[in-house]
Scaffold this motif. Structure first.
Motif, mmCIF file in Angstrom:
data_model
loop_
_atom_site.group_PDB
_atom_site.id
_atom_site.type_symbol
_atom_site.label_atom_id
_atom_site.label_comp_id
_atom_site.label_asym_id
_atom_site.label_seq_id
_atom_site.Cartn_x
_atom_site.Cartn_y
_atom_site.Cartn_z
ATOM 1 N N GLU A 139 0.872 -1.180 0.000
ATOM 2 C CA GLU A 139 0.000 0.000 0.000
ATOM 3 C C GLU A 139 0.908 1.229 0.000
ATOM 4 O OE1 GLU A 139 -3.099 -0.094 2.952
ATOM 5 O OE2 GLU A 139 -3.170 -2.274 2.866
ATOM 6 N N PRO A 140 1.387 1.620 -1.174
ATOM 7 C CA PRO A 140 2.414 2.664 -1.232
ATOM 8 C C PRO A 140 1.966 4.024 -0.698
ATOM 9 C CG PRO A 140 1.627 2.132 -3.431
ATOM 10 C CD PRO A 140 1.052 1.117 -2.504
ATOM 11 N N VAL A 141 0.707 4.380 -0.840
ATOM 12 C CA VAL A 141 0.254 5.667 -0.303
ATOM 13 C C VAL A 141 0.287 5.631 1.219
ATOM 14 C CG1 VAL A 141 -1.663 7.322 -0.188
ATOM 15 C CG2 VAL A 141 -1.095 6.218 -2.374
ATOM 16 N N GLU A 142 -0.101 4.512 1.797
ATOM 17 C CA GLU A 142 -0.016 4.371 3.256
ATOM 18 C C GLU A 142 1.440 4.395 3.717
ATOM 19 O OE1 GLU A 142 -2.495 4.514 5.524
ATOM 20 O OE2 GLU A 142 -3.722 4.960 3.758
ATOM 21 N N ILE A 179 0.665 13.958 -12.117
ATOM 22 C CA ILE A 179 0.578 14.998 -13.153
ATOM 23 C C ILE A 179 -0.215 14.458 -14.341
ATOM 24 C CG2 ILE A 179 1.923 16.305 -14.843
ATOM 25 C CD1 ILE A 179 4.077 16.609 -12.563
ATOM 26 N N GLU A 180 0.095 13.232 -14.719
ATOM 27 C CA GLU A 180 -0.641 12.589 -15.826
ATOM 28 C C GLU A 180 -2.128 12.458 -15.473
ATOM 29 O OE1 GLU A 180 -0.976 8.078 -17.375
ATOM 30 O OE2 GLU A 180 1.064 8.897 -17.394
ATOM 31 N N ALA A 181 -2.418 12.010 -14.265
ATOM 32 C CA ALA A 181 -3.814 11.872 -13.842
ATOM 33 C C ALA A 181 -4.497 13.243 -13.780
ATOM 34 C CB ALA A 181 -3.898 11.188 -12.480
ATOM 35 N N GLY A 182 -3.778 14.245 -13.320
ATOM 36 C CA GLY A 182 -4.333 15.595 -13.245
ATOM 37 C C GLY A 182 -4.688 16.132 -14.617
ATOM 38 N N GLN A 183 -3.838 15.868 -15.601
ATOM 39 C CA GLN A 183 -4.133 16.302 -16.968
ATOM 40 C C GLN A 183 -5.366 15.581 -17.493
ATOM 41 O OE1 GLN A 183 -0.339 15.407 -18.752
ATOM 42 N NE2 GLN A 183 0.477 17.457 -18.332
ATOM 43 N N ILE A 213 -2.379 16.061 -1.871
ATOM 44 C CA ILE A 213 -1.704 15.193 -2.840
ATOM 45 C C ILE A 213 -2.033 13.715 -2.630
ATOM 46 C CG2 ILE A 213 0.542 14.468 -3.742
ATOM 47 C CD1 ILE A 213 -0.356 17.388 -4.447
ATOM 48 N N LEU A 214 -1.886 13.230 -1.415
ATOM 49 C CA LEU A 214 -2.133 11.802 -1.184
ATOM 50 C C LEU A 214 -3.601 11.420 -1.367
ATOM 51 C CD1 LEU A 214 0.427 10.999 1.664
ATOM 52 C CD2 LEU A 214 0.686 10.841 -0.830
ATOM 53 N N PRO A 215 -4.570 12.248 -0.952
ATOM 54 C CA PRO A 215 -5.959 11.900 -1.276
ATOM 55 C C PRO A 215 -6.217 11.848 -2.789
ATOM 56 C CG PRO A 215 -5.920 13.486 0.510
ATOM 57 C CD PRO A 215 -4.509 13.387 -0.027
ATOM 58 N N PHE A 216 -5.584 12.766 -3.535
ATOM 59 C CA PHE A 216 -5.716 12.735 -4.996
ATOM 60 C C PHE A 216 -5.120 11.437 -5.541
ATOM 61 C CE2 PHE A 216 -4.310 13.756 -9.345
ATOM 62 C CZ PHE A 216 -5.523 14.151 -9.897
ATOM 63 N N ALA A 217 -3.985 11.019 -4.983
ATOM 64 C CA ALA A 217 -3.366 9.766 -5.417
ATOM 65 C C ALA A 217 -4.295 8.585 -5.159
ATOM 66 C CB ALA A 217 -2.028 9.554 -4.696
ATOM 67 N N GLU A 218 -4.874 8.537 -3.975
ATOM 68 C CA GLU A 218 -5.784 7.434 -3.641
ATOM 69 C C GLU A 218 -7.001 7.405 -4.557
ATOM 70 O OE1 GLU A 218 -4.988 6.757 1.099
ATOM 71 O OE2 GLU A 218 -6.196 8.514 0.535
ATOM 72 N N GLU A 254 -4.854 0.464 -9.834
ATOM 73 C CA GLU A 254 -4.137 -0.603 -9.123
ATOM 74 C C GLU A 254 -2.779 -0.856 -9.783
ATOM 75 O OE1 GLU A 254 -4.856 -2.209 -6.246
ATOM 76 O OE2 GLU A 254 -6.516 -0.783 -6.084
ATOM 77 N N GLU A 255 -2.749 -0.795 -11.105
ATOM 78 C CA GLU A 255 -1.493 -1.019 -11.838
ATOM 79 C C GLU A 255 -0.482 0.086 -11.530
ATOM 80 O OE1 GLU A 255 1.296 -0.316 -15.001
ATOM 81 O OE2 GLU A 255 -0.647 0.668 -15.220
ATOM 82 N N GLN A 256 -0.942 1.325 -11.466
ATOM 83 C CA GLN A 256 -0.052 2.432 -11.127
ATOM 84 C C GLN A 256 0.450 2.303 -9.690
ATOM 85 O OE1 GLN A 256 -2.918 5.467 -12.331
ATOM 86 N NE2 GLN A 256 -1.332 6.365 -13.657
ATOM 87 N N LEU A 257 -0.418 1.933 -8.776
ATOM 88 C CA LEU A 257 -0.011 1.738 -7.384
ATOM 89 C C LEU A 257 1.008 0.617 -7.272
ATOM 90 C CD1 LEU A 257 -3.457 2.223 -5.613
ATOM 91 C CD2 LEU A 257 -1.471 3.758 -5.487
ATOM 92 N N ALA A 258 0.832 -0.436 -8.065
ATOM 93 C CA ALA A 258 1.791 -1.545 -8.064
ATOM 94 C C ALA A 258 3.149 -1.074 -8.594
ATOM 95 C CB ALA A 258 1.259 -2.711 -8.893
ATOM 96 N N ARG A 259 3.145 -0.247 -9.644
ATOM 97 C CA ARG A 259 4.405 0.305 -10.173
ATOM 98 C C ARG A 259 5.079 1.196 -9.135
ATOM 99 N NH1 ARG A 259 1.957 2.426 -15.152
ATOM 100 N NH2 ARG A 259 2.853 4.410 -14.476
#
Length: 180
Positions: free
Chosen positions: A16-19, A82-86, A151-156, A161-166
């Motif tokens: 759980e990289p964000v955690e 940044i990619e997700a934000g765009q 930032i972290l809430p936006f990430a969550e 799942e694939e991005q979180l795994a990377r």
């Protein structure tokens, strides 16, 4: 799970990289508290064994884990956001540019504090300027608040799942030492 009547928070894992990034923030906050306590302790006790150990512990953290944490964000998390934000029309890229700039300021402030802490760790009677400690700790605390509130809430919410795994794999690789 309870322990002494209070909830015990399970340890964060790279699964759980964000955690894990949040857990890093908790450790940064703990090191900042140690730094504040050390600054208050030194004028009364000097660079005794306890002060030397505290200075060494803070240096170990900010010399190794701190740079890893910044790299996790700048090399892996931030580009994904940044990619997700765009894609989502979010202004997150502006916040990320500001955070990256703050990383450079925090690193420069750390370099100055580290010189004093190295003297303390060697038992030399020295004390970091209180204002320098206060500025460093205050800047880090404000930085963490921004990351954890925006930032972290936006990430969550936006990373797959694939991005979180990377992200997780990159974080693990950064901390894996390969023998030469």
């Amino acid at each position: 799970m309870k322990s002494n009547g209070s909830l015990v928070k399970p340890a964060a894992s790279f699964d759980e990289p964000v955690e894990m990034l949040k857990a890093c923030h908790e450790r940064i906050a703990a090191q900042c508290l140690t730094l504040e306590r050390l600054a208050a302790y030194l004028p009364l006790h000097g660079a005794d064994t306890q002060a030397q150990q505290a200075a060494s512990a803070v240096m170990r953290y900010f010399d190794v884990a701190g740079p890893h944490h910044h790299a996790d964000e700048e090399h892996d998390l931030f580009p994904m956001l940044i990619e997700a934000g765009q894609r989502l029309g979010s202004p997150v890229a502006e916040r990320i540019a500001s955070l990256s700039s703050e990383h450079r300021s925090l690193e420069a402030a750390w370099a100055q504090l580290r010189v004093v802490l190295a003297d303390i760790a060697q038992g030399k009677a020295s004390s970091p300027e209180t204002v320098r400690v206060d500025d460093f700790v205050g800047a880090y605390r404000a930085h963490i608040v921004l990351e954890e509130s925006q930032i972290l809430p936006f990430a969550e919410a936006s990373l797959s799942e694939e991005q979180l795994a990377r992200l997780s794999a990159a974080m693990v690789a950064r901390r894996t030492h390969t023998p030469r």
